[in-house]
Write an enzyme that holds these catalytic residues in place. Structure first.
Site, mmCIF file in Angstrom:
data_model
loop_
_atom_site.group_PDB
_atom_site.id
_atom_site.type_symbol
_atom_site.label_atom_id
_atom_site.label_comp_id
_atom_site.label_asym_id
_atom_site.label_seq_id
_atom_site.Cartn_x
_atom_site.Cartn_y
_atom_site.Cartn_z
ATOM 1 N N HIS A 74 7.297 -0.583 3.634
ATOM 2 C CA HIS A 74 6.053 -1.284 3.940
ATOM 3 C C HIS A 74 6.197 -2.796 3.782
ATOM 4 O O HIS A 74 7.055 -3.288 3.043
ATOM 5 C CB HIS A 74 4.928 -0.766 3.060
ATOM 6 C CG HIS A 74 4.491 0.622 3.414
ATOM 7 N ND1 HIS A 74 3.407 1.232 2.824
ATOM 8 C CD2 HIS A 74 4.974 1.520 4.310
ATOM 9 C CE1 HIS A 74 3.254 2.431 3.344
ATOM 10 N NE2 HIS A 74 4.200 2.633 4.244
ATOM 11 N N GLU A 76 4.374 -5.107 2.284
ATOM 12 C CA GLU A 76 4.215 -5.678 0.941
ATOM 13 C C GLU A 76 5.475 -5.468 0.110
ATOM 14 O O GLU A 76 5.928 -6.375 -0.589
ATOM 15 C CB GLU A 76 3.015 -5.034 0.231
ATOM 16 C CG GLU A 76 1.713 -5.155 0.978
ATOM 17 C CD GLU A 76 1.422 -3.968 1.909
ATOM 18 O OE1 GLU A 76 0.231 -3.688 2.110
ATOM 19 O OE2 GLU A 76 2.367 -3.328 2.417
ATOM 20 N N CYS A 102 -1.214 0.391 0.463
ATOM 21 C CA CYS A 102 -1.246 1.803 0.065
ATOM 22 C C CYS A 102 -1.067 1.866 -1.457
ATOM 23 O O CYS A 102 -0.776 0.863 -2.110
ATOM 24 C CB CYS A 102 -0.143 2.586 0.786
ATOM 25 S SG CYS A 102 1.528 2.199 0.209
ATOM 26 N N CYS A 105 2.476 0.696 -2.668
ATOM 27 C CA CYS A 105 2.633 -0.757 -2.609
ATOM 28 C C CYS A 105 1.771 -1.450 -3.656
ATOM 29 O O CYS A 105 2.186 -2.443 -4.251
ATOM 30 C CB CYS A 105 2.317 -1.272 -1.210
ATOM 31 S SG CYS A 105 3.616 -0.904 -0.013
#
Length: 145
Positions: A74, A76, A102, A105
């Protein structure tokens, strides 16, 4: 006389940069960009894409498990990893992301010491917003602005 243009405020500026970073995403399911900032200076960026050196979704297809593509790292997480690879201190920084993080993260963001999260659209997980205060992280929804 020259036309007056509206100068972007800092939140608009960094979120716009996150949107441009998202254009590098390689998973067609969701394009997300993240920018880590301290004192109005960009420290790191990240977008969702595959593990370094491995095929990307746009090359090999998505690897979907329980409704989520697991081929990608992801945005981040990639921004945090990029800072670590380059020896950049991010504790106390702010994170601008095009979609709210999410749960996984969010845990990385909290443990990295990021103090504030700005997001451009809400994405799936209420736990992050609900637990942010307990984790001493300010969460700012920029979607309505």
């Amino acid at each position: 006389m020259a036309e007056q243009r509206k100068r972007a405020n800092w939140n608009e500026y960094f979120m716009d940069i996150a949107r441009v970073v998202a254009t590098r995403s390689t998973c067609p399911r969701k394009h997300v960009g993240a920018v880590i900032v301290r004192d109005r200076t960009i420290l790191s960026t990240g977008y969702n894409g595959s593990v370094r050196g491995l095929p990307h979704c746009d090359e090999a297809g998505c690897d979907v498990v329980e409704g989520h593509c697991v081929r990608t790292v992801h945005a981040e997480a990639n921004a945090i990893i990029q800072a670590a690879r380059n020896g950049v201190q991010i504790a106390g920084a702010e994170l601008y992301t095009t979609a709210s993080p999410c749960w996984n993260c969010f845990k990385l963001i909290a443990n990295a010491g990021i103090a504030r999260i700005f997001f451009g659209e809400f994405y799936r997980d209420e736990r992050c917003v609900a637990l942010a205060e307990a984790a001493h992280i300010e969460v700012v929804d920029l979607s309505a602005r």
